[in-house]
Design an enzyme around this catalytic site. Structure first.
Site, PDB file in Angstrom:
ATOM      1  N   PHE A   1       0.860  -1.195   0.000  1.00 40.67           N
ATOM      2  CA  PHE A   1       0.000   0.000   0.000  1.00 40.67           C
ATOM      3  C   PHE A   1       0.894   1.242   0.000  1.00 40.67           C
ATOM      4  CE2 PHE A   1      -3.443   2.841   1.596  1.00 40.67           C
ATOM      5  CZ  PHE A   1      -4.392   2.503   0.653  1.00 40.67           C
TER       6      PHE A   1
ATOM      7  N   LYS B   1      12.902  -2.093 -19.182  1.00 42.08           N
ATOM      8  CA  LYS B   1      11.748  -1.725 -20.008  1.00 42.08           C
ATOM      9  C   LYS B   1      11.968  -2.141 -21.465  1.00 42.08           C
ATOM     10  CE  LYS B   1      10.741   1.926 -16.757  1.00 42.08           C
ATOM     11  NZ  LYS B   1      11.103   3.291 -16.354  1.00 42.08           N
TER      12      LYS B   1
ATOM     13  N   GLY C   1      13.057  13.788  -4.619  1.00 43.57           N
ATOM     14  CA  GLY C   1      12.420  12.470  -4.505  1.00 43.57           C
ATOM     15  C   GLY C   1      12.338  11.726  -5.824  1.00 43.57           C
TER      16      GLY C   1
HETATM   17  N1  LIG Z   1       6.187   4.899  -8.290  1.00 43.15           N
HETATM   18  C1  LIG Z   1       5.997   4.945  -9.597  1.00 43.15           C
HETATM   19  O1  LIG Z   1       5.755   5.986 -10.164  1.00 43.15           O
HETATM   20  C2  LIG Z   1       6.058   3.678 -10.408  1.00 43.15           C
HETATM   21  C3  LIG Z   1       5.984   3.741 -11.809  1.00 43.15           C
HETATM   22  C4  LIG Z   1       5.980   2.580 -12.560  1.00 43.15           C
HETATM   23  C5  LIG Z   1       6.097   1.357 -11.915  1.00 43.15           C
HETATM   24  N2  LIG Z   1       6.212   1.324 -10.558  1.00 43.15           N
HETATM   25  C6  LIG Z   1       6.341   0.020  -9.912  1.00 43.15           C
HETATM   26  O2  LIG Z   1       5.238  -0.148  -9.027  1.00 43.15           O
HETATM   27  C7  LIG Z   1       5.636  -0.928  -7.924  1.00 43.15           C
HETATM   28  C8  LIG Z   1       5.314  -0.170  -6.637  1.00 43.15           C
HETATM   29  O3  LIG Z   1       6.034   1.034  -6.640  1.00 43.15           O
HETATM   30  P1  LIG Z   1       5.760   2.163  -5.529  1.00 43.15           P
HETATM   31  O4  LIG Z   1       6.439   3.380  -6.041  1.00 43.15           O
HETATM   32  O5  LIG Z   1       4.329   2.232  -5.179  1.00 43.15           O
HETATM   33  O6  LIG Z   1       6.615   1.579  -4.311  1.00 43.15           O
HETATM   34  P2  LIG Z   1       6.518   1.974  -2.767  1.00 43.15           P
HETATM   35  O7  LIG Z   1       5.948   3.339  -2.595  1.00 43.15           O
HETATM   36  O8  LIG Z   1       7.827   1.663  -2.154  1.00 43.15           O
HETATM   37  O9  LIG Z   1       5.411   0.958  -2.225  1.00 43.15           O
HETATM   38  C9  LIG Z   1       5.671  -0.401  -2.014  1.00 43.15           C
HETATM   39  C10 LIG Z   1       4.933  -0.783  -0.753  1.00 43.15           C
HETATM   40  O10 LIG Z   1       4.963  -2.184  -0.622  1.00 43.15           O
HETATM   41  C11 LIG Z   1       5.339  -2.476   0.720  1.00 43.15           C
HETATM   42  N3  LIG Z   1       5.969  -3.785   0.802  1.00 43.15           N
HETATM   43  C12 LIG Z   1       7.198  -4.149   0.364  1.00 43.15           C
HETATM   44  N4  LIG Z   1       7.424  -5.438   0.649  1.00 43.15           N
HETATM   45  C13 LIG Z   1       6.320  -5.894   1.298  1.00 43.15           C
HETATM   46  C14 LIG Z   1       5.949  -7.140   1.855  1.00 43.15           C
HETATM   47  N5  LIG Z   1       6.765  -8.175   1.810  1.00 43.15           N
HETATM   48  N6  LIG Z   1       4.738  -7.237   2.425  1.00 43.15           N
HETATM   49  C15 LIG Z   1       3.905  -6.190   2.477  1.00 43.15           C
HETATM   50  N7  LIG Z   1       4.198  -4.969   1.981  1.00 43.15           N
HETATM   51  C16 LIG Z   1       5.391  -4.830   1.394  1.00 43.15           C
HETATM   52  C17 LIG Z   1       6.299  -1.376   1.084  1.00 43.15           C
HETATM   53  O11 LIG Z   1       6.459  -1.303   2.468  1.00 43.15           O
HETATM   54  P3  LIG Z   1       7.830  -0.710   3.087  1.00 43.15           P
HETATM   55  O12 LIG Z   1       7.761   0.759   2.863  1.00 43.15           O
HETATM   56  O13 LIG Z   1       7.763  -1.112   4.511  1.00 43.15           O
HETATM   57  O14 LIG Z   1       8.965  -1.340   2.334  1.00 43.15           O
HETATM   58  C18 LIG Z   1       5.596  -0.175   0.493  1.00 43.15           C
HETATM   59  O15 LIG Z   1       4.602   0.322   1.332  1.00 43.15           O
HETATM   60  C19 LIG Z   1       7.125  -1.226  -8.126  1.00 43.15           C
HETATM   61  O16 LIG Z   1       7.260  -2.466  -8.765  1.00 43.15           O
HETATM   62  C20 LIG Z   1       7.580  -0.126  -9.061  1.00 43.15           C
HETATM   63  O17 LIG Z   1       8.692  -0.490  -9.855  1.00 43.15           O
HETATM   64  C21 LIG Z   1       6.193   2.449  -9.793  1.00 43.15           C
END
Ligand SMILES: NC(=O)c1ccc[n+]([C@@H]2O[C@H](COP(=O)([O-])OP(=O)(O)OC[C@H]3O[C@@H](n4cnc5c(N)ncnc54)[C@H](OP(=O)(O)O)[C@@H]3O)[C@@H](O)[C@H]2O)c1
Length: 428
Positions: free
Chosen positions: A10, A206, A188
């Site tokens: 989340f 990608k 960030g």
């Molecule tokens: N952000 C973007 O703009 C973007 C764009 C394209 C693709 N993506 C992809 O989307 C995915 C998510 O990205 P995000 O930016 O949303 O990442 P994020 O903000 O770091 O969110 C990931 C969440 O998952 C939680 N998590 C990690 N391991 C876990 C586990 N074992 N059990 C339960 N929760 C867990 C994390 O908790 P902790 O904080 O405690 O680690 C964090 O809250 C990634 O694969 C990323 O490459 C992101």
């Protein structure tokens, strides 16, 4: 009917999904033809659960993956945790439990995508990942559907927002690489360990996924040559501008007579090329094909709402396929045996920045070395760096990777010349 979803994680992207489901409920209902409910959300631990509840999030937060995998009412698992493990294990288990999976995890898909797609196919379930390439640009489904009749010959892309933000500052404002990185971290955009972004690894992930959709071939990550932006100097940026180019980190996948070639590298783009004007954190994918010709898809490559929009579109697609009883088809059905291009067939113009003692005859000697490999010059510049040294800048006509390798070796062995940088140049 209501289709139930289990969200894994989340964080930034996952917390954007409920926003869209809520704010665009009417249109989503029409497209999906069923209601969508986030039934459970996996978070890391009890402390995280308490924190989110205290913030006013009203979801059924769980800390044990089994609560989602073993829940027969959950039809779709949406993995938004990132990294390889435990995401790979959780997705595998979800697929084996006959749950459809949506993910944005490009790292995982680039390295283990084939294995996961096979598991999905064996279990007759969907594995969709539109958000994995260029976050908010709906490029994968466009390649799979709208380019179905067309033959793609080349795809180039500005695929990493962090490095593109840095390059834009280095080009437009003359910042050094170090200053651009520090600012990207403060804003960030870059993580504390920026390696994947600045060394071209994220863009190479990608490129692996794009090659499947555009060329039907599954290349390994190791087959994507990648070089990042950390070696680019202010001199390279200034010379590029003087010669009419903009430097950007570009992913380039093309089909040659012998097979496909994929590369991520700093590239001199002519100022008039559409990719040259993709600035800041924006991404773009430029497609060359025999039917449409040239087309470019531009938009935010990351960010909560853009990425959540792609994730939610995948969810809607699955819900609708469940309704229509057409679920289980591959996200991308274009598939051919992998054939990699030979080094002789991969051709480009190149920029060489070479340092040499500032004495007479060096340019002639340099011309001899290039001429011996049948490489001709398109543009030449000479700049004194101090009293004793000069920088020779050469933009060549097209040469193969084999010629590039030979001439680079010759220059290095000559002991008269020090190669400062070599970058690809996109011809006019
Ligand atoms: N952000 C973007 O703009 C973007 C764009 C394209 C693709 N993506 C992809 O989307 C995915 C998510 O990205 P995000 O930016 O949303 O990442 P994020 O903000 O770091 O969110 C990931 C969440 O998952 C939680 N998590 C990690 N391991 C876990 C586990 N074992 N059990 C339960 N929760 C867990 C994390 O908790 P902790 O904080 O405690 O680690 C964090 O809250 C990634 O694969 C990323 O490459 C992101």
């Amino acid at each position: 009917m209501t289709v139930k979803i289990g969200l894994l994680g989340f964080g930034t992207v996952a917390s954007g999904v409920p926003f869209l489901l809520r704010e665009n409920a009417g249109k989503i209902k029409q497209a999906a033809q069923d209601d969508i409910e986030i039934a459970k959300v996996l978070v890391r631990d009890e402390a995280e659960k308490s924190r989110l509840l205290a913030e006013g999030h009203v979801y059924n937060f769980v800390t044990d993956i089994d609560e989602i995998i073993l829940d027969e009412e959950i039809a779709i698992v949406v993995e938004l945790m990132g990294r390889i493990e435990p995401a790979k294990t959780f997705i595998t288990r979800a697929l084996q439990a006959k749950k459809h999976v949506v993910t944005a995890n490009k790292d995982l898909l680039a390295v283990h995508g084939s294995e996961l797609r096979t598991i999905a196919k064996e279990n007759g379930v969907a594995l969709y990942y539109e958000a994995a390439v260029a976050g908010g640009i709906p490029i994968l489904r466009t390649l799979a559907n709208s380019f179905a009749s067309d033959k793609i010959t080349r795809i180039m892309g500005v695929l990493n927002g962090t490095s593109n933000f840095m390059m834009t500052k280095m080009v437009d404002e003359g910042w050094t690489y170090e200053k651009a990185l520090k600012t990207a971290q403060e804003l960030g955009y870059a993580e504390s360990d920026p390696t994947n972004d600045v060394e071209g690894i994220d863009a190479a992930y990608k490129a692996v996924i794009l090659s499947q959709f555009a060329f039907g071939m599954t290349i390994d990550f190791e087959h994507v040559r990648h070089k990042g932006i950390s070696g680019i100097t202010p001199e390279d940026v200034a010379v590029a501008q003087e010669l009419g180019y903009v430097i950007k980190l570009v992913g380039d996948i093309q089909e040659t007579p012998s097979g496909i070639s994929a590369e991520v590298s700093p590239t001199f783009l002519p100022k008039a090329h559409p990719l040259a004007s993709v600035n800041g954190v924006m991404n773009a994918v430029f497609v060359e094909s025999i039917g449409i010709g040239e087309s470019m898809f531009y938009g935010p490559g990351a960010g909560q709402k853009p990425t959540a929009a792609s994730v939610t579109a995948d969810i809607i697609r699955i819900v609708r396929r469940l309704k229509d009883n057409t679920i289980g088809k591959d996200f991308n059905e274009f598939s051919r045996p992998l054939q990699l291009a030979t080094a002789e067939d991969v051709r480009s113009d190149y920029y060489f920045s070479i340092l040499t003692p500032d004495v007479q005859g060096k340019m002639l000697r340099l011309a001899e070395i290039f001429n011996a490999q049948a490489i001709s010059f398109k543009q030449i510049l000479q700049r004194p760096t101090d009293e004793k040294e000069a920088r020779l800048v050469i933009v060549t006509h097209s040469m193969s990777k084999t010629q590039l390798e030979h001439v680079t070796k010759q220059l290095e062995e000559s002991q008269e010349f020090q190669v400062s940088n070599i970058f690809k140049v996109l011809g006019d």
